[in-house]
Design an enzyme around this catalytic site. Structure first.
Site, PDB file in Angstrom:
ATOM      1  N   GLY A  97       0.812  -1.104   0.072  1.00  0.00           N
ATOM      2  CA  GLY A  97       0.224   0.034  -0.072  1.00  0.00           C
ATOM      3  C   GLY A  97       0.744   1.064  -0.065  1.00  0.00           C
ATOM      4  O   GLY A  97       0.603   2.236  -0.713  1.00  0.00           O
ATOM      5  N   THR A  98       1.799   1.331   0.722  1.00  0.00           N
ATOM      6  CA  THR A  98       2.783   2.491   0.745  1.00  0.00           C
ATOM      7  C   THR A  98       3.368   2.837  -0.530  1.00  0.00           C
ATOM      8  O   THR A  98       3.013   3.975  -0.950  1.00  0.00           O
ATOM      9  CB  THR A  98       3.775   2.229   1.649  1.00  0.00           C
ATOM     10  OG1 THR A  98       3.345   2.006   2.946  1.00  0.00           O
ATOM     11  CG2 THR A  98       4.853   3.517   2.142  1.00  0.00           C
ATOM     12  N   ASN A 184      -8.178   4.129   8.699  1.00  0.00           N
ATOM     13  CA  ASN A 184      -7.542   3.319   9.218  1.00  0.00           C
ATOM     14  C   ASN A 184      -7.574   3.017  10.901  1.00  0.00           C
ATOM     15  O   ASN A 184      -7.467   2.195  11.636  1.00  0.00           O
ATOM     16  CB  ASN A 184      -6.105   2.914   8.906  1.00  0.00           C
ATOM     17  CG  ASN A 184      -5.211   4.176   9.134  1.00  0.00           C
ATOM     18  OD1 ASN A 184      -5.819   5.131   8.220  1.00  0.00           O
ATOM     19  ND2 ASN A 184      -4.286   4.286   9.944  1.00  0.00           N
ATOM     20  N   GLN A 212      -7.924  -0.259   3.730  1.00  0.00           N
ATOM     21  CA  GLN A 212      -8.474  -0.704   4.844  1.00  0.00           C
ATOM     22  C   GLN A 212     -10.039  -1.342   4.426  1.00  0.00           C
ATOM     23  O   GLN A 212     -10.661  -1.931   5.097  1.00  0.00           O
ATOM     24  CB  GLN A 212      -8.792   0.257   5.860  1.00  0.00           C
ATOM     25  CG  GLN A 212      -7.271   0.709   6.757  1.00  0.00           C
ATOM     26  CD  GLN A 212      -7.036  -0.598   7.577  1.00  0.00           C
ATOM     27  OE1 GLN A 212      -7.890  -1.477   7.984  1.00  0.00           O
ATOM     28  NE2 GLN A 212      -5.698  -0.389   7.703  1.00  0.00           N
ATOM     29  N   GLY A 233      -2.361  -6.384   0.030  1.00  0.00           N
ATOM     30  CA  GLY A 233      -2.667  -7.603   0.073  1.00  0.00           C
ATOM     31  C   GLY A 233      -2.739  -8.236   1.498  1.00  0.00           C
ATOM     32  O   GLY A 233      -3.442  -8.957   2.145  1.00  0.00           O
ATOM     33  N   HIS A 234      -1.749  -7.706   2.384  1.00  0.00           N
ATOM     34  CA  HIS A 234      -1.689  -8.184   3.934  1.00  0.00           C
ATOM     35  C   HIS A 234      -2.963  -7.670   4.872  1.00  0.00           C
ATOM     36  O   HIS A 234      -3.050  -8.221   5.830  1.00  0.00           O
ATOM     37  CB  HIS A 234      -0.501  -8.177   4.579  1.00  0.00           C
ATOM     38  CG  HIS A 234      -0.113  -6.555   4.940  1.00  0.00           C
ATOM     39  ND1 HIS A 234      -0.063  -6.312   6.361  1.00  0.00           N
ATOM     40  CD2 HIS A 234       0.110  -5.580   4.395  1.00  0.00           C
ATOM     41  CE1 HIS A 234       0.222  -4.931   6.457  1.00  0.00           C
ATOM     42  NE2 HIS A 234       0.403  -4.492   5.121  1.00  0.00           N
ATOM     43  N   THR A 270      11.551  -6.539 -10.828  1.00  0.00           N
ATOM     44  CA  THR A 270      11.002  -8.056 -11.221  1.00  0.00           C
ATOM     45  C   THR A 270       9.900  -8.432 -10.279  1.00  0.00           C
ATOM     46  O   THR A 270       9.773  -7.982  -8.987  1.00  0.00           O
ATOM     47  CB  THR A 270      12.204  -8.990 -10.970  1.00  0.00           C
ATOM     48  OG1 THR A 270      13.273  -8.633 -11.509  1.00  0.00           O
ATOM     49  CG2 THR A 270      11.546 -10.444 -11.065  1.00  0.00           C
ATOM     50  N   CYS A 361       4.309   6.515  16.541  1.00  0.00           N
ATOM     51  CA  CYS A 361       5.358   6.902  17.597  1.00  0.00           C
ATOM     52  C   CYS A 361       6.568   7.952  16.813  1.00  0.00           C
ATOM     53  O   CYS A 361       6.843   7.447  15.714  1.00  0.00           O
ATOM     54  CB  CYS A 361       6.291   5.808  18.278  1.00  0.00           C
ATOM     55  SG  CYS A 361       5.490   5.442  19.696  1.00  0.00           S
TER      56      CYS A 361
HETATM   57  C1  LIG Z   1      -4.966   3.330   4.932  1.00  0.00           C
HETATM   58  C2  LIG Z   1      -3.609   2.556   4.777  1.00  0.00           C
HETATM   59  N1  LIG Z   1      -2.856   3.119   3.789  1.00  0.00           N
HETATM   60  C3  LIG Z   1      -1.711   2.358   3.394  1.00  0.00           C
HETATM   61  C4  LIG Z   1      -1.166   1.693   4.308  1.00  0.00           C
HETATM   62  C5  LIG Z   1       0.416   0.824   3.973  1.00  0.00           C
HETATM   63  O1  LIG Z   1       0.067  -0.343   3.583  1.00  0.00           O
HETATM   64  P1  LIG Z   1       1.286  -1.201   3.583  1.00  0.00           P
HETATM   65  O2  LIG Z   1       1.407  -1.755   4.862  1.00  0.00           O
HETATM   66  O3  LIG Z   1       0.802  -2.289   2.488  1.00  0.00           O
HETATM   67  O4  LIG Z   1       2.469  -0.654   2.734  1.00  0.00           O
HETATM   68  C6  LIG Z   1      -1.749   1.065   5.322  1.00  0.00           C
HETATM   69  C7  LIG Z   1      -1.353   0.209   6.492  1.00  0.00           C
HETATM   70  O5  LIG Z   1      -1.571   0.335   7.682  1.00  0.00           O
HETATM   71  C8  LIG Z   1      -3.291   1.431   5.724  1.00  0.00           C
HETATM   72  O6  LIG Z   1      -3.960   1.395   6.956  1.00  0.00           O
END
Ligand SMILES: Cc1ncc(COP(=O)(O)O)c(C=O)c1O
Length: 428
Positions: A97-98, A184, A212, A233-234, A270, A361
């Site tokens: 996601g990041t 989140n 989320q 995915g996670h 890759t 934190c």
């Molecule tokens: C709303 C939201 N965006 C992005 C992320 C980041 O996703 P990832 O952990 O796959 O990088 C999170 C992870 O907590 C999230 O809750």
């Protein structure tokens, strides 16, 4: 003084694969109430991961091993697209996601700016995850972007009138809008279709972070009208380290990672065939299970909320009213007056309950959540935040364990808060 004793064993309850319903099973001890942080992999996703990881082959190689890996990737692309109402050609795989959020914010900004240098404004809600906020503020520091933080109401819902006023005044300078599908921390679901309706007359692209939402709410990329959407995915039974940006083909999107030109040339690197295969399986499973799971989790969440209120009568529920339908079924978020969130977290962990304060934190110092502050929660109250999030493996016994531990935990955390408040001049 704050209670900061490290937890004896921070690991969550051990997981074993049952295989029967595609769900992981879990040893009976420990209550894992942090599914918004990460979820256990589903049995089907784990099996897909293991099968693919045993094969060798780069999906970009032309020989048969490469073509086999490519087939796994393309099948997963189709499955993911079908599960989320997108076309396979709209899926760009990322490391999570990041990365997908960074690609959306930077890539759309650069893409729009290249065509029209006047477009410097990035509109983001004040309650976005740092994976959206930080790239936006990075662009402000390094690439001349102007960040507009869109306000939210006391439930964390975006102020649509403020968005419309901003667009009426500055549409010609606006590069993009990014508003998350669901928050989140407090689980509030945003009016994404209204945001798209507000942006459409001006042709301004809308990105949504749906990390989320997938697996907890109905998410349809095409039907929502957004131009780009982040998934990970996670958060729904897939592996950590894989995600995707869904992006319309006509969206101006510059690359963030440069190299071998994979994924339409906007995300080189890759492809991780094993993680991608598992991601596709997890997405299908999460979406197929959604109606039953959402109903079960909503009922469990409502029970959790009622029993937390009974166990700790001064706890304040934050975020949208569950009855409104604008709250993720697996989310319950409270502030506990006079207690520090991290004290509550560690004390609960010692009692075998894993939860989260929901906020970050900095250099080891707990910060009040920017989400709660944007909702108008006073800083002293925001410090006592605790988030409980439910998922596929959650059960009544998790709530039983939480509410059994809670009265003593809250009393101890409040006592620690009183002492620390006196020590720093009554700021409890
Ligand atoms: C709303 C939201 N965006 C992005 C992320 C980041 O996703 P990832 O952990 O796959 O990088 C999170 C992870 O907590 C999230 O809750």
């Amino acid at each position: 003084m704050t209670v900061t004793t490290p937890p004896p064993d921070p690991a969550r309850a051990p997981l074993t694969v049952s295989g029967a319903h595609g769900e992981p099973s879990r040893e009976p001890d420990g209550a894992y109430l942090d599914h918004a942080a990460t979820t256990p992999m589903s049995a089907a996703a784990l099996a897909a991961f293991v099968a693919e990881a045993q094969r060798t082959g780069n999906p970009s190689s032309l020989h048969s091993a490469g073509r086999t890996a490519r087939r796994a990737v393309e099948e997963a692309r189709e499955t993911l697209a079908r599960s989320l109402g997108a076309r396979p050609s709209e899926v760009i795989f990322t490391s999570g996601g990041t990365e997908a959020d960074n690609l959306a914010i930077k890539g759309i900004f650069w893409g729009r700016r290249a065509k029209d240098p006047c477009r410097s404004r990035i509109l983001v809600s004040a309650v976005e995850h740092h994976a959206v906020l930080d790239p936006a503020f990075w662009l402000a520091g390094h690439a001349g972007a102007d960040i507009v933080l869109l306000p939210v109401d006391g439930d964390g819902r975006i102020d649509l009138d403020a968005l419309r006023a901003e667009l009426a005044a500055h549409a010609g300078e606006t590069a993009l809008i990014s508003v998350m599908w669901a928050n989140n921390e407090v689980g509030t679901v945003q009016p994404i279709r209204d945001i798209v309706r507000a942006a459409r007359p001006y042709g301004i692209p809308v990105h949504t972070d749906a990390v989320q939402a997938v697996g907890q709410a109905e998410v349809d990329f095409t039907e929502s009208g957004v131009d780009a959407m982040t998934v990970s995915g996670h958060k729904f039974g897939g592996p950590v380290g894989v995600g995707a940006l869904l992006a319309k083909r006509d969206l101006a999107l510059d690359a963030v990672l440069h190299g071998g030109g994979q994924e339409r040339g906007v995300r080189s690197g890759t492809l991780d065939a094993a993680s991608i295969a598992a991601f596709g399986v997890a997405a299908r499973h999460a979406v197929e299970c959604l109606p039953d799971r959402a109903a079960r989790l909503s009922a469990l969440r409502d029970d959790l909320i009622a029993r937390v209120r009974a166990a700790a009568p001064d706890a304040v529920l934050r975020g949208a009213d569950p009855a409104s339908g604008d709250r993720l079924p697996g989310n319950a978020h409270f502030t506990f007056p006079g207690a520090e969130g991290d004290s509550l977290l560690y004390l609960l962990d010692s009692a075998g309950v894993q939860a989260s304060t929901g906020s970050a934190c900095q250099a080891g110092v707990p910060q009040p959540s920017h989400v709660l502050l944007a909702m108008g929660v006073p800083e002293t109250e925001a410090r006592g935040a605790l988030r409980f999030t439910l998922g596929a493996t959650s059960a009544d016994s998790d709530v039983d364990r939480l509410v059994a531990a809670l009265p003593q935990v809250v009393a101890r955390a409040q006592a620690a808060g009183l002492v620390s408040g006196r020590a720093i001049g009554g700021m409890a």
